[in-house]
Design an enzyme around this catalytic site. Sequence first.
Site, mmCIF file in Angstrom:
data_model
loop_
_atom_site.group_PDB
_atom_site.id
_atom_site.type_symbol
_atom_site.label_atom_id
_atom_site.label_comp_id
_atom_site.label_asym_id
_atom_site.label_seq_id
_atom_site.Cartn_x
_atom_site.Cartn_y
_atom_site.Cartn_z
ATOM 1 N N THR A 28 -13.649 25.466 -46.521
ATOM 2 C CA THR A 28 -14.674 26.406 -46.967
ATOM 3 C C THR A 28 -15.103 26.079 -48.385
ATOM 4 O OG1 THR A 28 -13.564 28.038 -45.593
ATOM 5 C CG2 THR A 28 -15.212 28.853 -47.106
ATOM 6 N N GLU A 33 6.812 6.914 -37.336
ATOM 7 C CA GLU A 33 5.414 6.521 -37.574
ATOM 8 C C GLU A 33 5.305 5.024 -37.817
ATOM 9 O OE1 GLU A 33 3.028 8.404 -36.851
ATOM 10 O OE2 GLU A 33 4.345 10.130 -36.595
#
Length: 620
Positions: A213, A429
């Site tokens: 936002t 990962e």
Amino acid sequence: MKQQKKEPLKKQFNFPVWYILIAAFVLMSLSSYLFNPVVGNISYSEFKELVRDGRIESCQVTSSLIKGTLKAEDYRSEKMKTFVTARVDDPELVKELEAQGVKYSGNYENTWLQQFLFAWIIPIGIFFLIWRFVFKRMGGPTGSIMSFGKSKGKIYAQEDLKFSFDDVAGIDEAKEELQEVVEFLKTPHKFTNLGGRIPKGVLLVGAPGTGKTLLAKAVAGEAEVPFFSISGSEFVEMFVGVGASRVRDMFGQAAQKAPCIIFIDELDAIGKTRGSNPVGGHDEREQTLNQLLVEMDGFDTNTGVIIMSATNRPETLDPALLRPGRFDRQVVVDRPDLNGREAILVIHSKGVKLDENVVLKSIAAMTPGFVGADLANIINEAALLAARRNKDNVGMSEIEEAIERVMAGLEKKKRLINKKEKGIVAHHECGHALVASTLKTADKVKKISIIPRGVAALGYTLQLPTEDRYMMTREELTDRISVLLGGRIAEEIIFDEVSTGAQNDLEKASDIARRMVKYYGMSDKLGIVTFEPENKSPFMGWGMGSNKDYSEETARDIDIEVKKIIDDVYAKTREMLEKQKPMLIKLSKILMEKEVIEEKELKKILNDEIEEKTDATRVN
Ligand code: ADP
Ligand code: MG
Ligand code: ZN
């Protein structure tokens, strides 16, 4: 830009219920005052006495009342001149009046006004009041009835929108991408002159609190254009059609204010996949969504209206929203890394008196996984704590306590990882990354990150267009499975045990393998046959079971074949990773330190290693 004040929207014609009620009340009291100059209230028997005594001058008989005037000699003050009494069913009355020579008349009572008030205005007023109340409770439109269906988009004046890119830190990639949007808004001609098409929609995707936002406001602030802001949940209303008309209205208003930004926060509230509810569905939301799509298609971006939107659940969005010409740009707003967190802390501690012993860098190091909103929260909590302790400035102890508090809140949301988990995740990962860098057909590794985030899978999902799946070769598919298994295998190699973190990978891997067998005819045993059409009707997929057009035996064969594919790929991948174990450890160590490794850096690390070896080993 001119000052676009909030006025135009606020001054929408308001028609409050209160006006009606007050007007009704005034009219009612006026009417009773005008029509009933009541002075003396007397009982019927008193009235009869007055009649018999011949003291009445005249009277008016209505259906319910008798009003009259006393004879002149009888009243001592003005007050006593007239009287009124309730009428009693008395057949003798007329005779007696005549006998006394009282002037009397019937009266057609003129009560339409009261009747009108009671029968219409007041009930309607009450109805409106209830309506208003209900809406307020539902968080719907507040108050004005006439602006019902108008968009509640707040328009911010330039000066109100003080945000600029300087207020946003730690999400530099997103900022960079949005810099372009600012350019579009500032100098559209530069782009349209060359025949380019300005993008219509920009979708900001990221976990809650990462600054989506804020970023949208900063874009408006940087470009110095008006900013219409509305939240997706505000669109969804009680009555069918209202949401849709709001969308229409907002685009209408925005067109007049171009260049400007329309910002739809929490897009997922209206943008959920249509038809995803087998029982009835939600017509209202679908209509709103359809209207949004229509409006987005209908307007010309070269007018300078850019639609921005934010969501933290992109996977639930209707695919139609993501098509070219709609939200065709997706900007991922990541959780900030170490440096990013420090930069955010710098911004938020500007107005706060910090003790000399406070080192923002070490706060950043203590807060992996925190988003901008969390960090702002920490500074604020610490300042409050210091104030409560009557301190002159905020010290490290307050900050640490604030971190603990915020973390306690976050741990419930399972966002943070401890050190041991961090190690496991790093190796996991790196396993993916190493396999992907080794295999020829696998997608290039853009970035390895152990900053926990909910939407990491998003990029993957979005980069996998449906059409492409039919075009993949068997090798590409098995390579993809291999990359998916890489994470779990790395865990096995290093820790000799596996975590639950690989579940999602395994699901995806089995899914691919199952597709290979069932839809693409890629299994040796079952041959080139497709079982089950791939596009199920949206209504069949949910809980009702799909129509199997093959036998139990075939089903078992499919399972066996799927397992075989996975096992084969698994063995190959494990062998590949075992060979690269030193590299796996090295890479994981770097990753644990830095939290993020970018494409370039990864290449460098891998190449260094390769240069140390001979060319012969490189073939692997
Ligand atoms: P989102 O919309 O992604 O949920 P917000 O933009 O509402 O997050 O962020 C909430 C607040 O957190 C902002 O007002 C700002 O104070 C702070 N914040 C979040 N991200 C950042 C950032 N990257 N840089 C500076 N402040 C941030
Ligand atoms: Mg937000
Ligand atoms: Zn994984």
